[in-house]
Design an enzyme around this catalytic site. Structure first.
Site, PDB file in Angstrom:
ATOM      1  N   ASN A 212       0.845  -1.205   0.000  1.00  0.00           N
ATOM      2  CA  ASN A 212       0.000   0.000   0.000  1.00  0.00           C
ATOM      3  C   ASN A 212       0.878   1.251   0.000  1.00  0.00           C
ATOM      4  OD1 ASN A 212       0.571   0.786   2.852  1.00  0.00           O
ATOM      5  ND2 ASN A 212      -0.340  -1.229   3.225  1.00  0.00           N
ATOM      6  N   LYS A 290       9.159 -16.936 -10.317  1.00  0.00           N
ATOM      7  CA  LYS A 290       8.409 -15.883 -11.004  1.00  0.00           C
ATOM      8  C   LYS A 290       7.278 -16.502 -11.845  1.00  0.00           C
ATOM      9  CE  LYS A 290       8.828 -12.038 -14.135  1.00  0.00           C
ATOM     10  NZ  LYS A 290       9.606 -11.412 -15.194  1.00  0.00           N
ATOM     11  N   PRO A 307      -2.728 -12.146  10.113  1.00  0.00           N
ATOM     12  CA  PRO A 307      -3.044 -11.975  11.530  1.00  0.00           C
ATOM     13  C   PRO A 307      -3.242 -10.495  11.834  1.00  0.00           C
ATOM     14  CG  PRO A 307      -0.699 -12.431  11.240  1.00  0.00           C
ATOM     15  CD  PRO A 307      -1.354 -12.602   9.889  1.00  0.00           C
ATOM     16  N   ASP A 308      -4.130 -10.203  12.756  1.00  0.00           N
ATOM     17  CA  ASP A 308      -4.307  -8.814  13.178  1.00  0.00           C
ATOM     18  C   ASP A 308      -3.321  -8.542  14.323  1.00  0.00           C
ATOM     19  OD1 ASP A 308      -5.192  -6.421  14.468  1.00  0.00           O
ATOM     20  OD2 ASP A 308      -7.069  -6.613  13.346  1.00  0.00           O
ATOM     21  N   PHE A 327      -4.192   2.755  15.024  1.00  0.00           N
ATOM     22  CA  PHE A 327      -4.580   3.812  14.094  1.00  0.00           C
ATOM     23  C   PHE A 327      -5.785   3.296  13.317  1.00  0.00           C
ATOM     24  CE2 PHE A 327      -1.681   7.510  13.443  1.00  0.00           C
ATOM     25  CZ  PHE A 327      -0.886   7.308  14.547  1.00  0.00           C
ATOM     26  N   LYS A 341     -13.390  -0.070  15.750  1.00  0.00           N
ATOM     27  CA  LYS A 341     -12.066  -0.712  15.879  1.00  0.00           C
ATOM     28  C   LYS A 341     -11.591  -0.696  17.327  1.00  0.00           C
ATOM     29  CE  LYS A 341     -10.547  -0.273  11.151  1.00  0.00           C
ATOM     30  NZ  LYS A 341     -10.023   0.546  10.089  1.00  0.00           N
ATOM     31  N   LYS A 345     -10.867  -4.361  18.485  1.00  0.00           N
ATOM     32  CA  LYS A 345      -9.457  -4.754  18.595  1.00  0.00           C
ATOM     33  C   LYS A 345      -8.944  -4.676  20.033  1.00  0.00           C
ATOM     34  CE  LYS A 345      -8.411  -3.679  13.815  1.00  0.00           C
ATOM     35  NZ  LYS A 345      -7.305  -3.970  12.895  1.00  0.00           N
TER      36      LYS A 345
HETATM   37  O1  PMT Z   1       2.958   6.048   6.585  1.00  0.00           O
HETATM   38  P1  PMT Z   1       2.388   7.393   6.200  1.00  0.00           P
HETATM   39  O2  PMT Z   1       2.526   7.683   4.724  1.00  0.00           O
HETATM   40  O3  PMT Z   1       2.943   8.497   7.054  1.00  0.00           O
HETATM   41  O4  PMT Z   1       0.824   7.350   6.476  1.00  0.00           O
HETATM   42  C1  PMT Z   1       0.355   7.213   7.783  1.00  0.00           C
HETATM   43  C2  PMT Z   1      -0.790   6.182   7.899  1.00  0.00           C
HETATM   44  C3  PMT Z   1      -1.982   6.658   7.124  1.00  0.00           C
HETATM   45  C4  PMT Z   1      -0.341   4.818   7.374  1.00  0.00           C
HETATM   46  C5  PMT Z   1      -1.106   6.053   9.412  1.00  0.00           C
HETATM   47  O5  PMT Z   1      -1.465   7.299   9.911  1.00  0.00           O
HETATM   48  C6  PMT Z   1      -2.229   5.060   9.666  1.00  0.00           C
HETATM   49  O6  PMT Z   1      -3.402   5.355   9.605  1.00  0.00           O
HETATM   50  N1  PMT Z   1      -1.849   3.794   9.969  1.00  0.00           N
HETATM   51  C7  PMT Z   1      -2.792   2.657  10.106  1.00  0.00           C
HETATM   52  C8  PMT Z   1      -3.113   2.109   8.739  1.00  0.00           C
HETATM   53  C9  PMT Z   1      -4.048   0.936   8.801  1.00  0.00           C
HETATM   54  O7  PMT Z   1      -3.672  -0.153   8.466  1.00  0.00           O
HETATM   55  O8  PMT Z   1      -5.237   1.212   9.306  1.00  0.00           O
HETATM   56  P2  PMT Z   1      -6.455   0.128   9.449  1.00  0.00           P
HETATM   57  O9  PMT Z   1      -7.629   0.946   9.791  1.00  0.00           O
HETATM   58  O10 PMT Z   1      -6.506  -0.737   8.280  1.00  0.00           O
HETATM   59  O11 PMT Z   1      -6.008  -0.742  10.691  1.00  0.00           O
HETATM   60  C10 PMT Z   1      -6.398  -0.452  12.016  1.00  0.00           C
HETATM   61  C11 PMT Z   1      -5.277  -0.748  12.979  1.00  0.00           C
HETATM   62  O12 PMT Z   1      -5.007  -2.150  13.004  1.00  0.00           O
HETATM   63  C12 PMT Z   1      -3.974  -0.078  12.647  1.00  0.00           C
HETATM   64  O13 PMT Z   1      -3.385   0.306  13.859  1.00  0.00           O
HETATM   65  C13 PMT Z   1      -3.159  -1.160  11.976  1.00  0.00           C
HETATM   66  O14 PMT Z   1      -1.754  -0.986  12.194  1.00  0.00           O
HETATM   67  C14 PMT Z   1      -3.673  -2.397  12.699  1.00  0.00           C
HETATM   68  N2  PMT Z   1      -3.624  -3.624  11.908  1.00  0.00           N
HETATM   69  C15 PMT Z   1      -4.359  -3.759  10.773  1.00  0.00           C
HETATM   70  C16 PMT Z   1      -4.357  -4.957  10.097  1.00  0.00           C
HETATM   71  C17 PMT Z   1      -3.571  -6.016  10.586  1.00  0.00           C
HETATM   72  N3  PMT Z   1      -3.531  -7.167   9.959  1.00  0.00           N
HETATM   73  N4  PMT Z   1      -2.853  -5.861  11.692  1.00  0.00           N
HETATM   74  C18 PMT Z   1      -2.857  -4.681  12.381  1.00  0.00           C
HETATM   75  O15 PMT Z   1      -2.192  -4.550  13.381  1.00  0.00           O
END
Ligand code: PMT
Length: 408
Positions: A212, A290, A307-308, A327, A341, A345
């Site tokens: 991403n 490949k 995994p989360d 986040f 969330k 979470k």
């Molecule tokens: O890196 P930059 O360009 O500075 O941009 C910053 C950002 C937008 C990436 C950052 O501010 C941000 O929002 N990070 C979280 C991105 C994300 O994956 O959000 P989510 O809403 O999909 O996930 C929610 C939370 O679960 C997040 O804390 C994520 O780290 C966590 N997660 C998600 C999926 C997963 N499999 N495991 C996780 O731990």
């Protein structure tokens, strides 16, 4: 015994009988690794010689304001600013009066007026001079000006009288110097902060991956802010092009599975902040070779859930960090999704940001966040990612320290 290695004290010796104690003072400072430069007032030269102080300090002693050679070699302003601390010992009634009134008519008083460093005085004078209302007024002014004071002690004076006025002993002055020069204790000293940042990369084959737009800027800024507050800072980062922030322990990873394993390996921690944009899915069976473009249909990629990491850490029983922050990257209904969330979470706080294309948050230098927790919603204005990071770390420091205080 605190080391004063690498520190420099500018010692201003006033004209009093206690000036003889500066020999021992310089010796003690030198044994602790401190460099000492000396300025003597004209009156001081009546009690000790520049030669004796120069041989103990291992440096030339400055004695007069308008010495042309001294001004060329090192001006009085430079002399006072090159030091970490100015120490006036003995601080006579006359020197204290000059300092309190901002007089600058010789090298000593000029250096004191020109300095931007802390100043410590060790007063020494006759007991009646010390008790005189003029001296006490000057002392009050100096304290108000932020000047630190050590002594004077009670005892028999050179003039035969008894009472306060004896200069503090050299060892006491060194302790006061060490106290003033010790680095301030930072609020997160001794605390461990775990931060995830950047994207993850989920391989399709050795040359292709799912990822991403996360640049890692927000997570790295948080890591810098944690270091600035004195925390032991672990940064678990997916691939980014950012420099490693000084003072962090960097743990580079590629995939979500590696990120989870690395985070779990870093527990226990006091605070964990999950700013990484983790891929929600990976290829169920990625190819070790490949994938070739065939003649038929393009290949079908079958995905499986990653995994989360946030949820796994936030719901650990034995070693859950005291504060877990997630986040939420949303493109609509930001607060609502963030609140979901928060409960789903199991974290203590969600930092919600709008990552729709027009927000410019992915890869940009600014962010506009909402803090969502069980105590409500706090929305911050658009700020640089650095400012968000500092404000967030200050917020989390207060949360951590107050919850630790409440647990006592
Ligand atoms: O890196 P930059 O360009 O500075 O941009 C910053 C950002 C937008 C990436 C950052 O501010 C941000 O929002 N990070 C979280 C991105 C994300 O994956 O959000 P989510 O809403 O999909 O996930 C929610 C939370 O679960 C997040 O804390 C994520 O780290 C966590 N997660 C998600 C999926 C997963 N499999 N495991 C996780 O731990």
């Amino acid at each position: 015994m605190t080391s004063l290695d690498g520190k420099t004290v500018l010692l201003i010796v006033g004209g009093g009988i206690a000036a003889y104690k500066t020999h021992e003072l310089i010796r003690l400072l030198k044994t602790r690794g401190c460099s000492v430069r000396v300025i003597m007032t004209r009156a001081a030269e009546e009690f000790v010689t520049p030669l004796s102080l120069a041989s103990l300090s291992g440096d030339k002693v400055f004695t007069a304001l308008f010495s042309l050679t001294d001004e060329v070699e090192m001006g009085h302003i430079q002399l006072s600013r090159a030091a970490d601390l100015l120490v006036v010992a003995p601080a006579t009634a006359d020197l204290m009066a000059k300092m309190a009134h901002g007089l600058a008519d010789d090298l000593a008083s000029t250096a004191l007026l020109a300095t931007d460093k802390k100043v410590l005085i060790a007063p020494a004078m006759n007991v009646r001079m010390w008790r005189h209302s003029a001296t006490q007024r000057n002392l009050a002014t100096l304290r108000r000006d932020g000047i630190a004071v050590v002594g004077p002690n009670d005892g028999e004076m050179a003039c035969g009288e008894f009472g306060p006025g004896r200069m503090a002993e050299p060892a006491e002055i060194v302790d006061a110097i060490a106290g003033l020069l010790k680095p301030p204790t930072l609020p997160l000293a001794g605390k461990k902060v775990l931060i995830t940042a950047g994207p993850t990369r989920e391989p399709i084959d050795p040359v292709r991956f799912i990822s991403n737009h996360s640049s890692g800027k927000q997570g790295y800024a948080i890591a810098r802010a944690a270091v600035a507050l004195g925390a032991e800072t672990i940064l678990v980062s997916g691939p980014t092009s950012l420099p490693i922030p000084p003072g962090v322990q960097m743990m580079p990873v590629e995939t979500a599975t590696e990120m989870l394993e690395t985070c779990e390996g870093e527990l226990p921690a006091d605070i964990a902040i999950f700013a990484a944009a983790v891929a929600d899915w990976r290829i169920a069976q990625h190819s070790d070779e490949k994938i070739k473009k065939g003649k038929g249909n393009p290949p079908t990629l079958s995905l499986t859930e990653n995994p989360d990491i946030l949820k796994t850490v936030a719901t650990r029983k034995a070693d859950r960090p005291q504060i877990v922050v997630g986040f939420a990257a949303e493109t609509g209904n930001v607060i609502k999704h963030a609140a979901d969330k928060l409960t789903r979470k199991g974290c203590d706080l969600i930092v919600a940001n709008d990552v729709s294309a027009e927000s410019g948050v992915f890869g940009g230098d600014h962010n506009k966040v909402h803090l969502v927790s069980s105590s409500g919603i706090e929305s911050w204005p658009d700020m640089s990612k650095d400012d968000v990071a500092h404000k967030l770390m200050e917020h989390l420091t207060v949360m951590l320290l107050s919850s630790q205080e409440a647990a006592r």
